[in-house]
Design an enzyme around this catalytic site. Structure first.
Site, PDB file in Angstrom:
ATOM      1  N   HIS A 193       0.816  -1.218   0.000  1.00 33.65           N
ATOM      2  CA  HIS A 193       0.000   0.000   0.000  1.00 33.65           C
ATOM      3  C   HIS A 193       0.849   1.267   0.000  1.00 33.65           C
ATOM      4  O   HIS A 193       0.502   2.253  -0.637  1.00 33.65           O
ATOM      5  CB  HIS A 193      -0.935  -0.009   1.214  1.00 33.65           C
ATOM      6  CG  HIS A 193      -2.123  -0.871   0.995  1.00 33.65           C
ATOM      7  ND1 HIS A 193      -2.601  -1.739   1.932  1.00 33.65           N
ATOM      8  CD2 HIS A 193      -2.911  -1.011  -0.080  1.00 33.65           C
ATOM      9  CE1 HIS A 193      -3.642  -2.369   1.445  1.00 33.65           C
ATOM     10  NE2 HIS A 193      -3.849  -1.954   0.223  1.00 33.65           N
ATOM     11  N   ARG A 291     -10.206   0.673 -14.132  1.00 33.49           N
ATOM     12  CA  ARG A 291     -10.412  -0.583 -13.397  1.00 33.49           C
ATOM     13  C   ARG A 291     -11.556  -0.390 -12.401  1.00 33.49           C
ATOM     14  O   ARG A 291     -11.336   0.126 -11.300  1.00 33.49           O
ATOM     15  CB  ARG A 291      -9.139  -0.958 -12.641  1.00 33.49           C
ATOM     16  CG  ARG A 291      -7.952  -1.350 -13.521  1.00 33.49           C
ATOM     17  CD  ARG A 291      -6.769  -1.735 -12.634  1.00 33.49           C
ATOM     18  NE  ARG A 291      -5.756  -2.490 -13.333  1.00 33.49           N
ATOM     19  CZ  ARG A 291      -4.606  -1.976 -13.789  1.00 33.49           C
ATOM     20  NH1 ARG A 291      -4.345  -0.703 -13.631  1.00 33.49           N
ATOM     21  NH2 ARG A 291      -3.717  -2.747 -14.396  1.00 33.49           N
ATOM     22  N   ARG A 334     -13.663  -0.770 -17.944  1.00 37.58           N
ATOM     23  CA  ARG A 334     -13.670  -2.243 -17.922  1.00 37.58           C
ATOM     24  C   ARG A 334     -14.704  -2.732 -16.920  1.00 37.58           C
ATOM     25  O   ARG A 334     -14.778  -2.215 -15.802  1.00 37.58           O
ATOM     26  CB  ARG A 334     -12.284  -2.747 -17.526  1.00 37.58           C
ATOM     27  CG  ARG A 334     -12.217  -4.267 -17.441  1.00 37.58           C
ATOM     28  CD  ARG A 334     -10.814  -4.745 -17.188  1.00 37.58           C
ATOM     29  NE  ARG A 334     -10.388  -4.499 -15.823  1.00 37.58           N
ATOM     30  CZ  ARG A 334      -9.165  -4.795 -15.366  1.00 37.58           C
ATOM     31  NH1 ARG A 334      -8.261  -5.300 -16.191  1.00 37.58           N
ATOM     32  NH2 ARG A 334      -8.842  -4.558 -14.129  1.00 37.58           N
ATOM     33  N   GLU A 436      -5.894 -11.310 -22.620  1.00 37.84           N
ATOM     34  CA  GLU A 436      -4.951 -11.535 -21.513  1.00 37.84           C
ATOM     35  C   GLU A 436      -4.843 -13.010 -21.143  1.00 37.84           C
ATOM     36  O   GLU A 436      -4.275 -13.363 -20.124  1.00 37.84           O
ATOM     37  CB  GLU A 436      -5.307 -10.665 -20.303  1.00 37.84           C
ATOM     38  CG  GLU A 436      -6.752 -10.685 -19.893  1.00 37.84           C
ATOM     39  CD  GLU A 436      -7.087  -9.720 -18.748  1.00 37.84           C
ATOM     40  OE1 GLU A 436      -6.184  -9.171 -18.111  1.00 37.84           O
ATOM     41  OE2 GLU A 436      -8.290  -9.552 -18.498  1.00 37.84           O
ATOM     42  N   ASN A 459      -0.066  -7.890 -18.202  1.00 35.79           N
ATOM     43  CA  ASN A 459       0.214  -8.378 -16.843  1.00 35.79           C
ATOM     44  C   ASN A 459      -0.290  -9.814 -16.702  1.00 35.79           C
ATOM     45  O   ASN A 459       0.436 -10.712 -16.278  1.00 35.79           O
ATOM     46  CB  ASN A 459      -0.460  -7.503 -15.785  1.00 35.79           C
ATOM     47  CG  ASN A 459      -0.177  -6.027 -15.978  1.00 35.79           C
ATOM     48  OD1 ASN A 459       0.803  -5.679 -16.614  1.00 35.79           O
ATOM     49  ND2 ASN A 459      -1.022  -5.174 -15.451  1.00 35.79           N
ATOM     50  N   ASP A 460      -1.558 -10.015 -17.070  1.00 30.50           N
ATOM     51  CA  ASP A 460      -2.094 -11.371 -16.999  1.00 30.50           C
ATOM     52  C   ASP A 460      -1.591 -12.237 -18.152  1.00 30.50           C
ATOM     53  O   ASP A 460      -1.330 -13.416 -17.975  1.00 30.50           O
ATOM     54  CB  ASP A 460      -3.633 -11.337 -17.008  1.00 30.50           C
ATOM     55  CG  ASP A 460      -4.170 -11.116 -15.600  1.00 30.50           C
ATOM     56  OD1 ASP A 460      -3.723 -11.829 -14.684  1.00 30.50           O
ATOM     57  OD2 ASP A 460      -5.013 -10.224 -15.418  1.00 30.50           O
ATOM     58  N   ARG A 470       1.503 -13.978 -11.196  1.00 30.99           N
ATOM     59  CA  ARG A 470       2.023 -12.620 -11.327  1.00 30.99           C
ATOM     60  C   ARG A 470       2.463 -11.983 -10.015  1.00 30.99           C
ATOM     61  O   ARG A 470       3.254 -11.051 -10.030  1.00 30.99           O
ATOM     62  CB  ARG A 470       1.014 -11.712 -12.045  1.00 30.99           C
ATOM     63  CG  ARG A 470      -0.281 -11.497 -11.301  1.00 30.99           C
ATOM     64  CD  ARG A 470      -1.317 -10.833 -12.187  1.00 30.99           C
ATOM     65  NE  ARG A 470      -1.338  -9.388 -12.046  1.00 30.99           N
ATOM     66  CZ  ARG A 470      -2.226  -8.598 -12.639  1.00 30.99           C
ATOM     67  NH1 ARG A 470      -3.148  -9.117 -13.449  1.00 30.99           N
ATOM     68  NH2 ARG A 470      -2.213  -7.315 -12.465  1.00 30.99           N
ATOM     69  N   CYS A 507      -2.925  -2.293 -22.523  1.00 29.70           N
ATOM     70  CA  CYS A 507      -3.110  -1.583 -21.249  1.00 29.70           C
ATOM     71  C   CYS A 507      -2.364  -2.252 -20.101  1.00 29.70           C
ATOM     72  O   CYS A 507      -2.540  -1.875 -18.948  1.00 29.70           O
ATOM     73  CB  CYS A 507      -4.587  -1.418 -20.927  1.00 29.70           C
ATOM     74  SG  CYS A 507      -5.447  -2.983 -20.739  1.00 29.70           S
TER      75      CYS A 507
HETATM   76  C1  PEP Z   1      -3.472  -6.817 -17.327  1.00 36.98           C
HETATM   77  O1  PEP Z   1      -3.728  -7.945 -16.909  1.00 36.98           O
HETATM   78  O2  PEP Z   1      -2.478  -6.558 -18.049  1.00 36.98           O
HETATM   79  C2  PEP Z   1      -4.335  -5.681 -16.970  1.00 36.98           C
HETATM   80  C3  PEP Z   1      -4.144  -4.499 -17.499  1.00 36.98           C
HETATM   81  O3  PEP Z   1      -5.309  -5.885 -16.045  1.00 36.98           O
HETATM   82  P1  PEP Z   1      -5.060  -6.023 -14.466  1.00 36.98           P
HETATM   83  O4  PEP Z   1      -3.643  -5.630 -14.194  1.00 36.98           O
HETATM   84  O5  PEP Z   1      -6.070  -5.123 -13.846  1.00 36.98           O
HETATM   85  O6  PEP Z   1      -5.350  -7.473 -14.242  1.00 36.98           O
HETATM   86 MG    MG Z   2      -5.697  -8.441 -16.132  1.00 42.05          MG
END
Ligand code: PEP
Ligand code: MG
Length: 570
Positions: A193, A291, A334, A436, A459-460, A470, A507
């Site tokens: 945080h 988000r 989203r 993703e 990211n995912d 992750r 993104c």
């Molecule tokens: C991702 O997975 O790259 C993404 C942008 O979504 P989040 O990080 O919210 O899972």
């Molecule tokens: Mg994601």
């Protein structure tokens, strides 16, 4: 000038120069031996504890308000969570039992927090960081119980770089972003945080450096490079010059093109409406990812249709008012992406069934939580019909089959029919899918013929393509989006998306790395969406790209078979 380097984890991807100021909070956990139990008056100690709880609550409420105003609702929610922990029944009864057994209030607090802190410490990833939150609350109570003076971080002089073993969310929220030019800590992770608050305040930060950081002396000159994840003590002139240049990337308000005229939209990733104006101020063309789960977290029930409409309207309006252009700025919202690393307490999701490979994202919206999905779609379609909402777009998370996408689109139609029969204004916005999962990269062509756009969530995507969770630090060597398999997955998505007639954006965090901008343009992305802090750097980088050279770079990078070869090519 020796350029002594201390490697850590970059938490805010900006660079600062300043003077090291070590912050050592008084150790309130060093208590004297407790007196003999028979000399302790339990009812007086219980009263002492309750008074400290009330004082702590008053402090937390004040800090929550200050953080809400200075940073945003999402970050202020940390204090909401602390307020809940403060009155946690398990901890309260632990304190009660210890007092009953003859301990004075401070010793009882130490005893009652011990087991919960150890439980969180034994977990991996983000959960382990919750132990820091618990320690923060315990130490606040101990400080109040022992009458210890609080160290005032808010009055540090201009140009100070805060050095500490660890900063708590409360410490970080006290910092004045106008005065503090950096943060460097021995412990801590990127998703703690405190790191999230530092990022939102835009203070350059490197965390988790380790004990070697104690080699930096008070008042030494330092560069905190949150992009590279390194602190440089006693910087050489060349290092100082480079750092000064990168702290001053000018904001570019206009939309940008590459040197040869290819349009690339540069958008912001947002977690709360409060982040919209700072993103406009950093030159965002629009929003590539809002988000919405943050609207649902750290509270006791889901936001209703009106509360959601207000949040969506507010984001859209900030962009319509703040960004010039012929078209209204695009604002991609989203739908709820819960499960995985994003729990919501009041939904009682089973962590195993709703983990990274379980029911998360769109899967929950189409099944167990169809009610939440319907309310959210109503709020979105109604906002799209307003003047402010004309640039609104809706995107579905974690889609992996055509059937799921078909079902989500059917729900949109059904909600539109309901609103129609109720005589309520609505509009069907631009619709898109996040790519993703590996499955979605294979189906990108089929998705692209059904929606307006695809947005790659690296990211995912990295976690699933590389089969490495992750949020596990131990898997970090797999979590690089430059891994050849991930790059090839991105490439096939862009090609298939364009062939199916959709625009394709990105993104995930990768989109915000200015060192990768040329590669991403070469791969054919139409839009890049990122944390607002990196927008000026990415816009500057786009203007320098020659599309043909970028495509050649992408081709050579895609031919690489190992991460090392990819890095060589770059
Ligand atoms: C991702 O997975 O790259 C993404 C942008 O979504 P989040 O990080 O919210 O899972
Ligand atoms: Mg994601």
């Amino acid at each position: 000038m020796t350029d002594r380097r201390f490697e850590g984890i970059g938490a805010t991807p900006t660079v600062g120069i300043g003077t090291a100021r070590w912050f050592t909070p008084t150790d309130v956990t060093e208590l004297d031996e407790p007196p003999a139990p028979e000399t302790v008056d339990p009812s007086a100690e219980r009263e002492r504890f309750e008074t400290s709880q009330n004082e702590a609550a008053a402090e937390l409420e004040a800090e929550r308000e200050r953080t809400r105003q200075r940073v945003g609702d999402k970050e202020a929610a940390v204090f909401e969570a602390h307020l809940q922990f403060l009155r946690d029944p398990q901890i309260e009864s632990g304190v009660d039992d210890a007092i009953e057994a003859g301990l004075p209030a401070p010793h009882a607090v130490m005893a009652a927090f011990k087991a919960p802190i150890e439980q969180f410490e034994a977990m991996d990833g983000m959960m382990a960081e919750r132990a820091d939150d618990l320690r923060d609350i315990r130490d606040r109570l101990l400080r109040l119980l022992t009458g210890t003076e609080r160290t005032d971080l808010g009055s540090l002089s201009k140009g100070a770089v805060v050095f500490a073993e660890l900063l708590t969310p409360s410490d970080t929220a006290q910092l004045d972003p106008e005065a503090i030019t950096g943060i460097a800590t021995i412990k801590g992770g990127r998703t703690a945080h405190a790191a999230i608050i530092a990022r939102s305040l835009g203070i350059p930060a490197v965390v988790g450096i380790g004990e070697t950081l104690t080699g930096v002396a008070e008042d030494e000159q330092v560069v905190v490079d949150g992009e590279a994840g390194v602190v440089i003590a006693d910087p050489s002139e060349a290092t100082q010059r480079r750092a000064a240049e990168s702290t001053q990337t000018p904001v570019i308000d206009d939309a940008v093109t590459t040197a040869d005229g290819t349009n690339i939209e540069v958008a912001a990733n947002l977690g709360t409406p409060a982040e919209a104006q700072p993103a406009v101020d950093r030159g965002a063309d629009g929003v590539g990812l809002f988000r919405t789960e943050f609207l649902f977290q750290d509270r006791s029930s889901a936001p209703d249709e009106d509360e959601q409409r207000e949040a969506y309207r507010s984001v859209c309006e900030t962009f319509v008012e703040g960004v010039d252009g012929e078209e209204p700025p695009r604002t991609v919202i989203r739908t709820l992406d819960i499960g995985g690393d994003k729990p919501i307490d009041y939904l009682g999701l089973d962590p195993e069934e709703n983990g990274f490979l379980g029911a998360r994202g769109i899967r929950l919206s189409l099944d167990e939580h169809a009610d939440l999905f319907e309310t959210q779609l109503r709020a979105l379609l109604r906002t799209a019909a307003t003047e402010a909402g004309s640039g609104l777009a809706v995107m579905f998370p974690l889609v992996s089959t055509v059937e799921e996408l078909g079902a989500a689109l059917d729900r949109v139609d059904a909600v539109a029919d309901d609103l129609d029969s109720e005589g309520v204004d609505y509009a069907i916005p631009e619709l898109g899918v996040m790519v993703e999962t590996p499955a979605s990269t294979y189906l990108a062509d089929a998705f692209a013929t059904r929606v307006d756009f695809l947005s790659i969530g690296t990211n995912d995507l990295t976690q699933y393509v590389q089969s490495a969770q992750r949020d596990l630090d131990r898997m970090s060597e797999y979590q690089d989006p430059l891994a050849p398999a991930v790059l090839r997955a991105i490439d096939r998505t862009v090609t298939a998306g364009h062939a199916g007639g959709a625009w394709v954006g990105m993104c995930g965090e990768m989109a915000g790395d200015p060192d990768l901008t040329e590669l991403l343009v070469g791969l054919g992305l139409d839009e890049l969406s990122m944390s607002a802090v990196t927008i000026p750097d990415v816009k500057t980088a786009i203007r320098e790209v020659d599309t043909e050279a970028a495509e050649e770079l992408a081709a050579s990078v895609l031919a690489a078979e190992t991460l090392a070869e990819v890095r060589d090519q770059l």
